[in-house]
Design a protein around this motif. Sequence first.
Motif, mmCIF file in Angstrom:
data_model
loop_
_atom_site.group_PDB
_atom_site.id
_atom_site.type_symbol
_atom_site.label_atom_id
_atom_site.label_comp_id
_atom_site.label_asym_id
_atom_site.label_seq_id
_atom_site.Cartn_x
_atom_site.Cartn_y
_atom_site.Cartn_z
ATOM 1 N N VAL A 87 10.254 -9.470 -1.401
ATOM 2 C CA VAL A 87 10.791 -8.128 -1.210
ATOM 3 C C VAL A 87 12.108 -8.026 -1.977
ATOM 4 O O VAL A 87 13.032 -8.810 -1.731
ATOM 5 C CB VAL A 87 11.026 -7.807 0.274
ATOM 6 C CG1 VAL A 87 11.633 -6.405 0.430
ATOM 7 C CG2 VAL A 87 9.723 -7.905 1.053
ATOM 8 N N TYR A 103 1.358 3.694 1.033
ATOM 9 C CA TYR A 103 1.241 2.659 0.000
ATOM 10 C C TYR A 103 0.255 3.091 -1.078
ATOM 11 O O TYR A 103 0.526 2.995 -2.279
ATOM 12 C CB TYR A 103 0.748 1.348 0.619
ATOM 13 C CG TYR A 103 1.775 0.537 1.353
ATOM 14 C CD1 TYR A 103 2.990 0.196 0.773
ATOM 15 C CD2 TYR A 103 1.508 0.058 2.640
ATOM 16 C CE1 TYR A 103 3.922 -0.584 1.461
ATOM 17 C CE2 TYR A 103 2.429 -0.713 3.327
ATOM 18 C CZ TYR A 103 3.637 -1.033 2.733
ATOM 19 O OH TYR A 103 4.549 -1.799 3.408
ATOM 20 N N GLU A 135 8.677 1.769 8.071
ATOM 21 C CA GLU A 135 7.763 1.025 7.220
ATOM 22 C C GLU A 135 6.665 1.965 6.706
ATOM 23 O O GLU A 135 6.093 2.733 7.477
ATOM 24 C CB GLU A 135 7.127 -0.130 7.996
ATOM 25 C CG GLU A 135 8.102 -1.226 8.402
ATOM 26 C CD GLU A 135 7.407 -2.373 9.093
ATOM 27 O OE1 GLU A 135 6.154 -2.326 9.197
ATOM 28 O OE2 GLU A 135 8.105 -3.309 9.527
ATOM 29 N N ARG A 182 5.709 -4.263 -1.957
ATOM 30 C CA ARG A 182 6.964 -4.889 -1.549
ATOM 31 C C ARG A 182 8.167 -4.111 -2.099
ATOM 32 O O ARG A 182 9.198 -3.997 -1.436
ATOM 33 C CB ARG A 182 6.995 -6.340 -2.040
ATOM 34 C CG ARG A 182 5.860 -7.217 -1.513
ATOM 35 C CD ARG A 182 6.014 -7.530 -0.003
ATOM 36 N NE ARG A 182 5.645 -6.437 0.867
ATOM 37 C CZ ARG A 182 4.398 -6.158 1.245
ATOM 38 N NH1 ARG A 182 3.395 -6.890 0.803
ATOM 39 N NH2 ARG A 182 4.151 -5.154 2.062
ATOM 40 N N ASP A 227 8.568 -1.212 0.096
ATOM 41 C CA ASP A 227 9.211 -1.625 1.350
ATOM 42 C C ASP A 227 10.730 -1.596 1.206
ATOM 43 O O ASP A 227 11.446 -1.132 2.097
ATOM 44 C CB ASP A 227 8.771 -3.042 1.730
ATOM 45 C CG ASP A 227 7.346 -3.114 2.238
ATOM 46 O OD1 ASP A 227 6.815 -2.066 2.668
ATOM 47 O OD2 ASP A 227 6.765 -4.213 2.208
#
Length: 436
Positions: free
Chosen positions: A85, A60, A54, A41, A44
């Motif tokens: 987030v 990730y 994204e 998050r 993000d």
Amino acid sequence: MSSLADQFHSAALDEQLASTFEARGLQAARVGDDDREGTRRWQDAVARGFLDGEPTEVQYTESFARNGYRRKVGVYDDGGVQADVPVATFASWGTELTLPGGSAIPMCAISAVTVAPTHRRRGILSTLMRGELRTAVSLGFPIAGLTVSESGIYGRFGFAPAVTATSWEISTRRTGWIGPVAPGRIDYVTREQGRDAATALYERVRLDTPGEITMPGGHWDRTFGTRPDVEKADKLRVVQYRSPSGEVEGVAIYSISEDDDDWAASTATVSRVVAGTDAAYAGLWRFLLSLDLVGTVRASELSVDEPLWWMIDNKRAARITSRDHHYLRVLDVPATLAARSYDVDDVIALEVSDPLEIAGGTFILSAGETPGVDVVDEPPLGVPVVRLGVAELSAILLGGVSPVTLARAGRIETDDPHRAARVFAATTTPRLSFWY
């Protein structure tokens, strides 16, 4: 990681920082190294702040695996639809900064600074920056640094551009090589071989250039495309320079963009040249400027005093643009000034003001082979006085700008700017060869 970097990485959030956000209905928290979902998050929010798409699952995974050295802070708004987030992000870590003379001091490096457009103009960045700098000061960091996307943001916190970077675009058809012909040989190597050689070479030479810092974790793999989240890694080509005795003394990495209208006018983009000797530098650049089917060579994060300028016969074949690059912020004046070297023996007084009240005061700098810095209430009679802000002190620290220039710009006050300029002059132009 050094003990200071370890301490900083695990330090609790500044109490004033936390309480300020709580009073505004926000929560600040460190993102734990083992918190995989929290890191996703946080990532993000960073991607959103830097206008990226994204992140993919590969991104990730790689970010979580490689960015554990970073102290990651998020600011959260429980009233938001996506409360997990962060509405602001901040990353920092302990590194080393090279000073004139080849010494290095601990530096708090700062990156991934974002504030969501929905939460602008609320003092979030100011609270984050002030709090994290207080933590760095409390642990003994003498200086902080960052590379910036927007140059107008950080001056209010005492940062100043100390290192300028240049970008080059060279028309290889319009110029010829007049530099030395290196005696070694050039060979293509794998990206992995190039990464390993560059890592060793950079660690060997970074203390030769003021402004360079220790390479952050994962950066070499990103540069050489040896991590799964690097896009178009297959386009990268790596060459190394070996001396006549067989020692690897330089590495260069580049990619080619073809010109569909003129197959002999392709563009080579040089990602990095790491040279441990002058011969390696000359050999690699001569090779890059003579690539077949290439009409243009581009490179960035070069010095404002690049030797390449004197190795091509038509200077106008090179279009060079400069940009502010590495910003520094002195946190401890005596520790920072005493750590660098000076080529003259002299004594000057510095009256430093600081908007954050971290590093202000009056200091007597005794420059010379064994420099010293004393804190005083008033400068003694007969010692020239330089009145300046901590940003201006940070700007002249590495010798990248002369106090004479800043005096003419109205940024410092002194009766003898030339004397101050001689004290802070450096024989090697500062450079930082990458972004962080």
